[in-house]
Design a protein around this motif. Sequence first.
Motif, PDB file in Angstrom:
ATOM      1  N   ILE A  44      10.822  11.477  -0.022  1.00  0.00           N
ATOM      2  CA  ILE A  44      11.862  10.658   0.608  1.00  0.00           C
ATOM      3  C   ILE A  44      11.593  10.526   2.107  1.00  0.00           C
ATOM      4  CG2 ILE A  44      14.325  10.527   1.167  1.00  0.00           C
ATOM      5  CD1 ILE A  44      14.838  12.018  -1.494  1.00  0.00           C
ATOM      6  N   SER A  45      11.252  11.637   2.725  1.00  0.00           N
ATOM      7  CA  SER A  45      10.941  11.629   4.154  1.00  0.00           C
ATOM      8  C   SER A  45       9.735  10.733   4.448  1.00  0.00           C
ATOM      9  CB  SER A  45      10.669  13.059   4.623  1.00  0.00           C
ATOM     10  OG  SER A  45      10.476  13.107   6.010  1.00  0.00           O
ATOM     11  N   GLY A  46       8.735  10.792   3.578  1.00  0.00           N
ATOM     12  CA  GLY A  46       7.547   9.966   3.758  1.00  0.00           C
ATOM     13  C   GLY A  46       7.839   8.480   3.658  1.00  0.00           C
ATOM     14  N   ILE A  47       8.712   8.109   2.717  1.00  0.00           N
ATOM     15  CA  ILE A  47       9.093   6.693   2.574  1.00  0.00           C
ATOM     16  C   ILE A  47       9.796   6.218   3.838  1.00  0.00           C
ATOM     17  CG2 ILE A  47      10.559   5.080   1.308  1.00  0.00           C
ATOM     18  CD1 ILE A  47      10.070   6.797  -1.190  1.00  0.00           C
ATOM     19  N   CYS A  48      10.727   7.014   4.343  1.00  0.00           N
ATOM     20  CA  CYS A  48      11.442   6.651   5.567  1.00  0.00           C
ATOM     21  C   CYS A  48      10.476   6.505   6.736  1.00  0.00           C
ATOM     22  CB  CYS A  48      12.497   7.704   5.892  1.00  0.00           C
ATOM     23  SG  CYS A  48      13.867   7.791   4.725  1.00  0.00           S
ATOM     24  N   ASP A  49       9.535   7.434   6.848  1.00  0.00           N
ATOM     25  CA  ASP A  49       8.599   7.419   7.965  1.00  0.00           C
ATOM     26  C   ASP A  49       7.619   6.251   7.871  1.00  0.00           C
ATOM     27  OD1 ASP A  49       7.479   8.965  10.348  1.00  0.00           O
ATOM     28  OD2 ASP A  49       5.697   8.745   9.094  1.00  0.00           O
ATOM     29  N   THR A  50       7.320   5.829   6.658  1.00  0.00           N
ATOM     30  CA  THR A  50       6.391   4.712   6.475  1.00  0.00           C
ATOM     31  C   THR A  50       6.907   3.432   7.117  1.00  0.00           C
ATOM     32  OG1 THR A  50       5.511   5.627   4.406  1.00  0.00           O
ATOM     33  CG2 THR A  50       5.232   3.255   4.752  1.00  0.00           C
ATOM     34  N   PHE A  51       8.219   3.238   7.071  1.00  0.00           N
ATOM     35  CA  PHE A  51       8.784   1.964   7.517  1.00  0.00           C
ATOM     36  C   PHE A  51       9.586   2.051   8.813  1.00  0.00           C
ATOM     37  CE2 PHE A  51       8.294   1.556   2.872  1.00  0.00           C
ATOM     38  CZ  PHE A  51       7.439   0.466   2.834  1.00  0.00           C
ATOM     39  N   ASP A  52       9.791   3.257   9.360  1.00  0.00           N
ATOM     40  CA  ASP A  52      10.631   3.336  10.558  1.00  0.00           C
ATOM     41  C   ASP A  52      10.014   2.621  11.751  1.00  0.00           C
ATOM     42  OD1 ASP A  52       8.618   5.153  11.110  1.00  0.00           O
ATOM     43  OD2 ASP A  52       9.960   6.803  11.654  1.00  0.00           O
ATOM     44  N   GLY A  53       8.688   2.709  11.873  1.00  0.00           N
ATOM     45  CA  GLY A  53       8.023   2.020  12.977  1.00  0.00           C
ATOM     46  C   GLY A  53       8.126   0.510  12.870  1.00  0.00           C
ATOM     47  N   THR A 192       0.029  -3.582   2.692  1.00  0.00           N
ATOM     48  CA  THR A 192      -0.600  -2.407   2.080  1.00  0.00           C
ATOM     49  C   THR A 192       0.401  -1.283   1.912  1.00  0.00           C
ATOM     50  OG1 THR A 192      -2.734  -2.982   3.070  1.00  0.00           O
ATOM     51  CG2 THR A 192      -2.451  -0.713   2.315  1.00  0.00           C
ATOM     52  N   GLN A 193       1.237  -1.045   2.922  1.00  0.00           N
ATOM     53  CA  GLN A 193       2.235   0.017   2.853  1.00  0.00           C
ATOM     54  C   GLN A 193       3.239  -0.241   1.730  1.00  0.00           C
ATOM     55  OE1 GLN A 193       3.513  -0.198   6.998  1.00  0.00           O
ATOM     56  NE2 GLN A 193       2.652   1.834   7.346  1.00  0.00           N
ATOM     57  N   ILE A 194       3.656  -1.489   1.594  1.00  0.00           N
ATOM     58  CA  ILE A 194       4.616  -1.835   0.539  1.00  0.00           C
ATOM     59  C   ILE A 194       3.992  -1.641  -0.838  1.00  0.00           C
ATOM     60  CG2 ILE A 194       5.917  -3.729  -0.510  1.00  0.00           C
ATOM     61  CD1 ILE A 194       6.383  -4.824   2.304  1.00  0.00           C
ATOM     62  N   VAL A 199       3.615   0.922  -6.035  1.00  0.00           N
ATOM     63  CA  VAL A 199       2.743   1.417  -7.098  1.00  0.00           C
ATOM     64  C   VAL A 199       2.730   2.945  -7.168  1.00  0.00           C
ATOM     65  CG1 VAL A 199       0.372   1.500  -7.951  1.00  0.00           C
ATOM     66  CG2 VAL A 199       1.275  -0.626  -6.979  1.00  0.00           C
ATOM     67  N   GLY A 200       2.603   3.581  -6.011  1.00  0.00           N
ATOM     68  CA  GLY A 200       2.401   5.026  -5.998  1.00  0.00           C
ATOM     69  C   GLY A 200       3.634   5.867  -6.179  1.00  0.00           C
ATOM     70  N   ILE A 201       4.704   5.535  -5.487  1.00  0.00           N
ATOM     71  CA  ILE A 201       5.886   6.397  -5.499  1.00  0.00           C
ATOM     72  C   ILE A 201       6.511   6.517  -6.892  1.00  0.00           C
ATOM     73  CG2 ILE A 201       8.195   6.755  -4.570  1.00  0.00           C
ATOM     74  CD1 ILE A 201       5.836   7.326  -2.649  1.00  0.00           C
ATOM     75  N   PRO A 202       6.713   5.431  -7.641  1.00  0.00           N
ATOM     76  CA  PRO A 202       7.276   5.601  -8.994  1.00  0.00           C
ATOM     77  C   PRO A 202       6.408   6.477  -9.892  1.00  0.00           C
ATOM     78  CG  PRO A 202       7.431   3.318  -8.316  1.00  0.00           C
ATOM     79  CD  PRO A 202       6.566   4.006  -7.301  1.00  0.00           C
TER      80      PRO A 202
END
Length: 212
Positions: A44-53, A192-194, A199-202
């Motif tokens: 969850i933290s990684g998902i948030c950090d991926t898009f916060d910037g 790429t991030q999306i 694909v990866g998170i699920p």
Amino acid sequence: MKKPIIGYYGYWVILTYMSILAAGVGIYFAYDGSVRNAILCMIISGICDTFDGRVASCAKRDERQLNYGMQIDAMADLISFGILPSAIMYAAALEAGTLGLINALIAAGIVLAALIRLSYFNAVEMEMHHKKEKRTYFEGLPTTNVAALIPITYAICNILDKAFLPVYNVLLIVISILFIVRIKIPKPSMRTQIIICIVGIPIILYILFTGV
């Protein structure tokens, strides 16, 4: 009149705060002995950090807000991808019944490596900001990658019915080295991030919950 609460609370910093909260809960789970729940919080933290910037870049911020965002993001990453992995080491060692000095040193090592990398990144980022330069690559392994590497490793160990702790020891050593080795890693695009998240998170969550 001065505002009664320090800090900033605009939409551009909400994801960073959520990342810290998720990491904090993950640390609690780790010290309670739950490796799985701690790793889920890391995702969850990684998902948030991926898009916060990306979200923050859409906002109009003054110089102080920009500096604040840069500092709080680095601190969030240190907690989420330095301290939380260290806490997971404690949970894994506790689960295996092998708490010892080697595990403690490896756990401390990733915190130090993450701190060095993030501090260096901020120093370079500030220089680039003043020169109005755009970053096209990262030096060293980005800390956010930990949010994928550790869950995937944990899931594979579950599938193969292998002990997690020995593998985790090696993984943290490798990650710590990659944090501070001067290697160039291309900065991923938004698309790429999306795609990685879609694909990866699920897949990671499915493996973690079902074990198959």
